[in-house]
Motif scaffolding. Structure first.
Motif, PDB file in Angstrom:
ATOM      1  N   SER A 127      -6.746   5.347   6.727  1.00  0.00           N
ATOM      2  CA  SER A 127      -7.007   6.360   5.695  1.00  0.00           C
ATOM      3  C   SER A 127      -5.512   6.624   5.214  1.00  0.00           C
ATOM      4  N   THR A 128      -4.450   6.415   5.737  1.00  0.00           N
ATOM      5  CA  THR A 128      -3.112   6.357   5.103  1.00  0.00           C
ATOM      6  C   THR A 128      -3.071   5.522   3.939  1.00  0.00           C
ATOM      7  N   ILE A 129      -3.212   4.198   4.206  1.00  0.00           N
ATOM      8  CA  ILE A 129      -3.121   3.396   3.037  1.00  0.00           C
ATOM      9  C   ILE A 129      -4.112   3.577   1.843  1.00  0.00           C
ATOM     10  N   ILE A 130      -5.439   3.955   2.408  1.00  0.00           N
ATOM     11  CA  ILE A 130      -6.194   4.326   1.155  1.00  0.00           C
ATOM     12  C   ILE A 130      -5.825   5.305   0.309  1.00  0.00           C
ATOM     13  N   ALA A 131      -4.769   6.376   0.863  1.00  0.00           N
ATOM     14  CA  ALA A 131      -4.702   7.546   0.110  1.00  0.00           C
ATOM     15  C   ALA A 131      -3.377   7.313  -0.329  1.00  0.00           C
TER      16      ALA A 131
ATOM     17  N   GLN B 224      -3.429  -2.004  -3.454  1.00  0.00           N
ATOM     18  CA  GLN B 224      -3.469  -0.840  -4.516  1.00  0.00           C
ATOM     19  C   GLN B 224      -2.620   0.126  -4.314  1.00  0.00           C
ATOM     20  N   ALA B 225      -2.327   0.456  -3.022  1.00  0.00           N
ATOM     21  CA  ALA B 225      -1.266   1.679  -2.617  1.00  0.00           C
ATOM     22  C   ALA B 225       0.204   0.958  -3.200  1.00  0.00           C
TER      23      ALA B 225
ATOM     24  N   ASN C  23     -12.073  -6.303   1.685  1.00  0.00           N
ATOM     25  CA  ASN C  23     -11.070  -6.679   2.475  1.00  0.00           C
ATOM     26  C   ASN C  23      -9.923  -5.289   2.749  1.00  0.00           C
ATOM     27  N   VAL C  24      -9.571  -5.123   3.601  1.00  0.00           N
ATOM     28  CA  VAL C  24      -8.689  -3.920   3.983  1.00  0.00           C
ATOM     29  C   VAL C  24      -7.371  -4.176   3.198  1.00  0.00           C
ATOM     30  N   LEU C  25      -6.998  -5.379   3.133  1.00  0.00           N
ATOM     31  CA  LEU C  25      -5.706  -5.745   2.313  1.00  0.00           C
ATOM     32  C   LEU C  25      -5.671  -5.057   0.856  1.00  0.00           C
ATOM     33  N   GLU C  26      -6.936  -4.863   0.305  1.00  0.00           N
ATOM     34  CA  GLU C  26      -6.976  -4.533  -1.224  1.00  0.00           C
ATOM     35  C   GLU C  26      -6.228  -2.710  -0.972  1.00  0.00           C
ATOM     36  N   PHE C  27      -6.721  -2.268  -0.021  1.00  0.00           N
ATOM     37  CA  PHE C  27      -6.219  -0.591   0.181  1.00  0.00           C
ATOM     38  C   PHE C  27      -4.738  -0.880   0.002  1.00  0.00           C
ATOM     39  N   LEU C  28      -3.875  -1.648   0.657  1.00  0.00           N
ATOM     40  CA  LEU C  28      -2.719  -1.831   1.044  1.00  0.00           C
ATOM     41  C   LEU C  28      -1.939  -2.284  -0.318  1.00  0.00           C
TER      42      LEU C  28
END
Length: 502
Positions: A206-210, A10-11, A3-8
């Protein structure tokens, strides 16, 4: 990861107070963005819907990004609606989409109520107390092939098509983008493209991944490029991913002769053909930074091939579109569905995890382009036929040639000429019309017969299609040329429209 929310999340854990997104009026930290998104998600729980479309009609700002994440928290998927789009076109999209709700900012409340019976106002939603228990239950049920968003592109019959992208698509694609272009926590993105355009997916995710920062550049500043660069310097923008026409504004006005981009490290572009002379202008001023030409449709999340510029090109040379992205396979098919491996041109086809799920509520269009791989008869494998004609050069790099059909790239937007024709045909005084595209001049030409003025046409279509689809030239004829099949002879029109202007 599913789920892409995991990126948010984790950041947010790592950079809670760090600024994630800014616009000209506001900025928001990772922690605040996550909390507001959870509030929006909680407010949507009253719908009791899962994997359903929720339209978001807001300006391109910090709040709209938070609203997108909020829709995801609710277990549904978001659809970006341009608030400036004519109501007719929004209603056409809604006929296909049938969204369960419409989120808007308070300033668009009346417009929203005229479009949908279930309206949520963003400013009120972020007053909601977060229901962590229900949000957690929803998350447990979600999987990586659930839809994340749908983006509506122009349709050949005058009906826009909504490509549905999943969490898996964006996780795979954005991870590739992040790794390939070395997006780091110190990356400061300058965002140019609208959120209803697939290119925005690359820089946002890519912003929220990094744990980077994305700055939404005010659209009005592109009319004042010196002020635009001053704004970018103020925000320390070091990475941009723009359509070539935006880079061309800077090049045509020779802005970099007078003012410098102090922090720029990467210039990425996609959406239309990049004129090499514009690239060379940028390279003259910044010879040592990274330049990359990206290529692909909404149906492959955003991109399927890319080329990092590694040599000099003369102004009249064509830039390659390069090679396939990691974990994305491309191949060329001829008209008989045989693979092309030499230097002949063929249709670019794509397979892999970047492929959209298909078009929302449109099985016919989905079947036309999301097809069984003709090179594999052994098991089910869907590929996407892009409709783009390409070929390999002597270096083994892909070169873009043209579109197979009437679909064009103009000002960075993918446009079906048929949608413009449908809007013009809807005018009562129009007898017949054809819309053609002049590639050399990058102009959309409307040719028509009927007792109507150019002004009446423009006035009539202004509430049916967005401004970027407006014809650049309008030509009136006494009669339309017909081919042997009795259809309007577009080929003849394309070859002779200059004569008809006189």
């Amino acid at each position: 990861m599913k789920n892409v929310l995991e990126f948010l999340e984790q950041a947010s854990q790592k950079y809670f107070t760090k600024i994630a997104f800014t616009d000209e009026n506001n900025e928001i930290s990772y922690g605040q963005c996550m909390e507001n998104a959870q509030k929006v998600g909680t407010a949507l729980l009253s719908l009791q819907s899962h994997r359903q479309p929720i339209a978001v009609m807001m300006d391109k700002n910090v709040e709209s990004l938070t609203a997108f994440f909020g829709v995801i928290y609710s277990g549904n998927f978001y659809v970006v609606i341009d608030a400036m789009m004519p109501n007719d076109r929004i209603q056409t999209i809604f006929e296909t989409l049938n969204p369960v709700a419409l989120i808007c900012q308070s300033q668009y409340k009346e417009k929203a109520k005229a479009l949908h019976h279930q309206v949520f106002v963003y400013e009120q939603m972020i007053q909601t107390d977060i229901d962590f228990i229900h949000l957690k239950e929803i998350r447990k049920q979600m999987i990586d092939t659930d839809p994340l968003y749908a983006l509506f592109t122009s349709g050949s019959t005058g009906v826009p098509k909504g490509a549905v992208l999943s969490h898996r698509n964006v996780i795979n694609y954005a991870s590739w983008f992040h790794d390939t272009f070395d997006i780091q926590e110190d990356t400061q993105f300058g965002s140019q493209t609208p959120f209803y355009f697939s290119m925005s997916v690359s820089d946002v995710f890519s912003t929220i991944i990094a744990g980077a920062t994305l700055h939404i550049l005010p659209k009005k500043l592109f009319s004042f490029p010196v002020k635009l660069i001053e704004y970018m310097n103020e925000k320390h923008v070091n990475t941009i991913y723009w359509v070539p026409s935006a880079l061309g504004i800077i090049a045509n006005m020779k802005v970099l002769d007078y003012v410098k981009l102090n922090d720029i490290q990467k210039v990425l572009f996609a959406g239309e053909v990049m004129p090499t002379k514009h690239l060379n202008y940028w390279k003259k001023h910044y010879p040592d930074i990274m330049y990359a030409n990206l290529f692909g449709p909404t149906e492959t999340t955003d991109i399927c091939t890319y080329y990092i510029v590694d040599r000099e090109f003369s102004d009249d040379e064509v830039l390659p579109i390069g090679k396939a992205c990691q974990n994305c396979d491309i191949f060329l098919l001829d008209e008989n569905n045989h693979e092309i491996t030499d230097d002949k041109e063929g249709e670019l086809c794509v397979r892999g995890s970047f492929l959209a799920l298909g078009y929302y509520n449109n099985p016919q269009k989905t079947k036309e382009v999301f097809v069984q791989n003709p090179l594999n008869q052994a098991y089910p494998e869907i590929i996407y036929r892009t409709g783009d004609l390409v070929k390999y050069n002597e270096r083994g790099e892909l070169i873009y040639i043209t579109r197979k059909d009437f679909q064009i790239k103009h000002m960075g937007y993918r446009i079906e000429l048929g949608e413009i024709e449908a809007a013009v045909y809807a005018l009562s005084k129009i007898q017949s019309c054809a819309v053609i595209y002049d590639e050399l001049e990058d102009k959309i030409i409307l040719i028509y017969t009927g007792k109507i003025t150019d002004t009446e046409i423009m006035s009539g279509i202004s509430n049916k299609i967005p401004q970027y689809m407006y014809p650049n030239k309008i030509i009136k004829m006494k009669a339309m040329p017909l081919n042997q099949n009795g259809k309007i002879d577009r080929k003849w029109l394309k070859n002779h429209y200059h004569e008809e202007e006189k």
